[in-house]
Motif scaffolding. Structure first.
Motif, PDB file in Angstrom:
ATOM      1  N   ASP A 143      49.510 -19.997  43.989  1.00  0.00           N
ATOM      2  CA  ASP A 143      50.339 -20.671  44.995  1.00  0.00           C
ATOM      3  C   ASP A 143      49.481 -21.425  46.012  1.00  0.00           C
ATOM      4  OD1 ASP A 143      52.678 -19.723  43.850  1.00  0.00           O
ATOM      5  OD2 ASP A 143      52.710 -17.919  45.087  1.00  0.00           O
ATOM      6  N   ARG A 144      48.453 -20.785  46.504  1.00  0.00           N
ATOM      7  CA  ARG A 144      47.594 -21.381  47.534  1.00  0.00           C
ATOM      8  C   ARG A 144      46.875 -22.628  47.004  1.00  0.00           C
ATOM      9  NH1 ARG A 144      45.193 -16.964  48.662  1.00  0.00           N
ATOM     10  NH2 ARG A 144      43.509 -17.225  47.208  1.00  0.00           N
ATOM     11  N   LEU A 145      46.318 -22.532  45.818  1.00  0.00           N
ATOM     12  CA  LEU A 145      45.602 -23.674  45.243  1.00  0.00           C
ATOM     13  C   LEU A 145      46.557 -24.784  44.809  1.00  0.00           C
ATOM     14  CD1 LEU A 145      42.987 -21.722  43.099  1.00  0.00           C
ATOM     15  CD2 LEU A 145      42.613 -22.846  45.294  1.00  0.00           C
ATOM     16  N   ARG A 146      47.741 -24.407  44.362  1.00  0.00           N
ATOM     17  CA  ARG A 146      48.729 -25.404  43.949  1.00  0.00           C
ATOM     18  C   ARG A 146      49.198 -26.229  45.144  1.00  0.00           C
ATOM     19  NH1 ARG A 146      51.999 -22.428  40.847  1.00  0.00           N
ATOM     20  NH2 ARG A 146      53.198 -21.740  42.636  1.00  0.00           N
ATOM     21  N   ARG A 147      49.334 -25.584  46.315  1.00  0.00           N
ATOM     22  CA  ARG A 147      49.723 -26.331  47.529  1.00  0.00           C
ATOM     23  C   ARG A 147      48.664 -27.370  47.884  1.00  0.00           C
ATOM     24  NH1 ARG A 147      51.880 -21.304  49.164  1.00  0.00           N
ATOM     25  NH2 ARG A 147      49.961 -20.729  50.225  1.00  0.00           N
ATOM     26  N   ALA A 148      47.387 -27.017  47.709  1.00  0.00           N
ATOM     27  CA  ALA A 148      46.316 -27.979  47.970  1.00  0.00           C
ATOM     28  C   ALA A 148      46.364 -29.106  46.940  1.00  0.00           C
ATOM     29  CB  ALA A 148      44.954 -27.287  47.941  1.00  0.00           C
ATOM     30  N   GLU A 149      46.648 -28.771  45.694  1.00  0.00           N
ATOM     31  CA  GLU A 149      46.703 -29.794  44.650  1.00  0.00           C
ATOM     32  C   GLU A 149      47.894 -30.727  44.839  1.00  0.00           C
ATOM     33  OE1 GLU A 149      46.509 -30.125  39.823  1.00  0.00           O
ATOM     34  OE2 GLU A 149      47.984 -28.800  40.731  1.00  0.00           O
ATOM     35  N   ASP A 150      48.984 -30.228  45.443  1.00  0.00           N
ATOM     36  CA  ASP A 150      50.150 -31.081  45.689  1.00  0.00           C
ATOM     37  C   ASP A 150      49.794 -32.241  46.613  1.00  0.00           C
ATOM     38  OD1 ASP A 150      51.734 -29.561  44.034  1.00  0.00           O
ATOM     39  OD2 ASP A 150      52.660 -28.413  45.663  1.00  0.00           O
ATOM     40  N   LYS A 151      48.849 -32.012  47.510  1.00  0.00           N
ATOM     41  CA  LYS A 151      48.401 -33.084  48.413  1.00  0.00           C
ATOM     42  C   LYS A 151      47.561 -34.102  47.646  1.00  0.00           C
ATOM     43  CE  LYS A 151      48.555 -29.991  52.306  1.00  0.00           C
ATOM     44  NZ  LYS A 151      47.789 -29.157  53.214  1.00  0.00           N
ATOM     45  N   SER A 152      46.616 -33.622  46.861  1.00  0.00           N
ATOM     46  CA  SER A 152      45.832 -34.500  45.985  1.00  0.00           C
ATOM     47  C   SER A 152      45.088 -33.637  44.973  1.00  0.00           C
ATOM     48  CB  SER A 152      44.856 -35.369  46.779  1.00  0.00           C
ATOM     49  OG  SER A 152      43.640 -34.716  46.991  1.00  0.00           O
ATOM     50  N   LEU A 153      44.820 -34.226  43.824  1.00  0.00           N
ATOM     51  CA  LEU A 153      44.110 -33.522  42.753  1.00  0.00           C
ATOM     52  C   LEU A 153      42.725 -33.093  43.216  1.00  0.00           C
ATOM     53  CD1 LEU A 153      44.597 -32.705  39.816  1.00  0.00           C
ATOM     54  CD2 LEU A 153      43.562 -34.850  39.139  1.00  0.00           C
ATOM     55  N   GLU A 154      42.057 -33.963  43.959  1.00  0.00           N
ATOM     56  CA  GLU A 154      40.711 -33.670  44.463  1.00  0.00           C
ATOM     57  C   GLU A 154      40.733 -32.486  45.436  1.00  0.00           C
ATOM     58  OE1 GLU A 154      36.726 -33.672  44.871  1.00  0.00           O
ATOM     59  OE2 GLU A 154      37.882 -34.818  43.417  1.00  0.00           O
ATOM     60  N   LEU A 155      41.762 -32.415  46.308  1.00  0.00           N
ATOM     61  CA  LEU A 155      41.870 -31.280  47.238  1.00  0.00           C
ATOM     62  C   LEU A 155      42.070 -29.966  46.489  1.00  0.00           C
ATOM     63  CD1 LEU A 155      44.005 -32.597  50.235  1.00  0.00           C
ATOM     64  CD2 LEU A 155      41.624 -31.851  50.264  1.00  0.00           C
ATOM     65  N   GLY A 156      42.847 -30.000  45.410  1.00  0.00           N
ATOM     66  CA  GLY A 156      43.039 -28.795  44.594  1.00  0.00           C
ATOM     67  C   GLY A 156      41.738 -28.324  43.981  1.00  0.00           C
ATOM     68  N   ARG A 157      40.968 -29.266  43.412  1.00  0.00           N
ATOM     69  CA  ARG A 157      39.669 -28.902  42.821  1.00  0.00           C
ATOM     70  C   ARG A 157      38.720 -28.383  43.892  1.00  0.00           C
ATOM     71  NH1 ARG A 157      40.053 -33.912  39.278  1.00  0.00           N
ATOM     72  NH2 ARG A 157      38.991 -34.943  40.997  1.00  0.00           N
ATOM     73  N   ARG A 158      38.705 -29.042  45.050  1.00  0.00           N
ATOM     74  CA  ARG A 158      37.817 -28.644  46.146  1.00  0.00           C
ATOM     75  C   ARG A 158      38.165 -27.228  46.625  1.00  0.00           C
ATOM     76  NH1 ARG A 158      33.765 -30.756  46.479  1.00  0.00           N
ATOM     77  NH2 ARG A 158      34.670 -32.759  46.049  1.00  0.00           N
TER      78      ARG A 158
END
Length: 175
Positions: free
Chosen positions: A17-32
């Protein structure tokens, strides 16, 4: 024997859930965010960690490789899936490899190569537990350590798991 954690990157991001929320903003943010989490875990445990992503936009005939914060990062080459890269790495590292993926087909393939598949939810719990133990301490000085409990209950080979399964469970406990 040093463990090598091989992470199916997008699989773990989309299961958390936490990482998916970051990825929803941008793919790069999810990877980071994933790399930051893995770097913190590596500082605590010291395991070799490689995260593998599908390199959909990678038009090069070779895999893109880099490292950041002590985490090895690999993008599959054009026309290749991250699953095949992970499968090759699991074959090469065999008994030292633990593969974090929810892909059942990939999990079965790496298990056939003597690597241990780990569910992303279980791995995320282990990462959280490691962070808590680092902050709190191991608790062994408080007498919380559980040792052998005497019992008269017999437990012989008939109840013993197969050797390969016991080996897998020992590896998962190390997480």
């Amino acid at each position: 024997m040093a463990l090598h954690l091989i992470i199916d990157g997008y699989n773990l991001i989309r299961r958390s859930d936490r990482l998916r929320r970051a990825e929803d903003k941008s793919l790069e943010l999810g990877r980071r965010a994933l790399i930051d989490e893995l770097a913190a875990y590596k500082r605590i445990k010291g395991y070799k960690i490689t995260v593998v992503f599908d390199g959909g936009q990678n038009n090069e005939p070779f895999e893109a490789r880099s490292a950041e914060k002590g985490i090895r990062i690999r993008f599959s080459r054009h026309g290749q899936t991250a699953d095949s890269v992970i499968e090759n790495m699991a074959r090469r590292d065999a008994q030292k490899a633990m593969v974090v993926t929810a892909d059942r087909e990939l999990a079965a393939k790496v298990a056939a190569k003597d690597a241990v598949p780990v569910d992303p939810g279980e791995f995320e719990e282990k990462m959280e537990m490691a962070k808590l133990m680092e902050v709190k301490g191991t608790g062994e000085e408080d007498g919380d350590r559980q040792g052998w409990v005497p019992t008269t209950r017999k437990k012989g080979p008939a109840r013993r798991l197969p050797k390969s399964r016991r080996r897998q469970l020992r590896k998962v406990k190390k997480l």
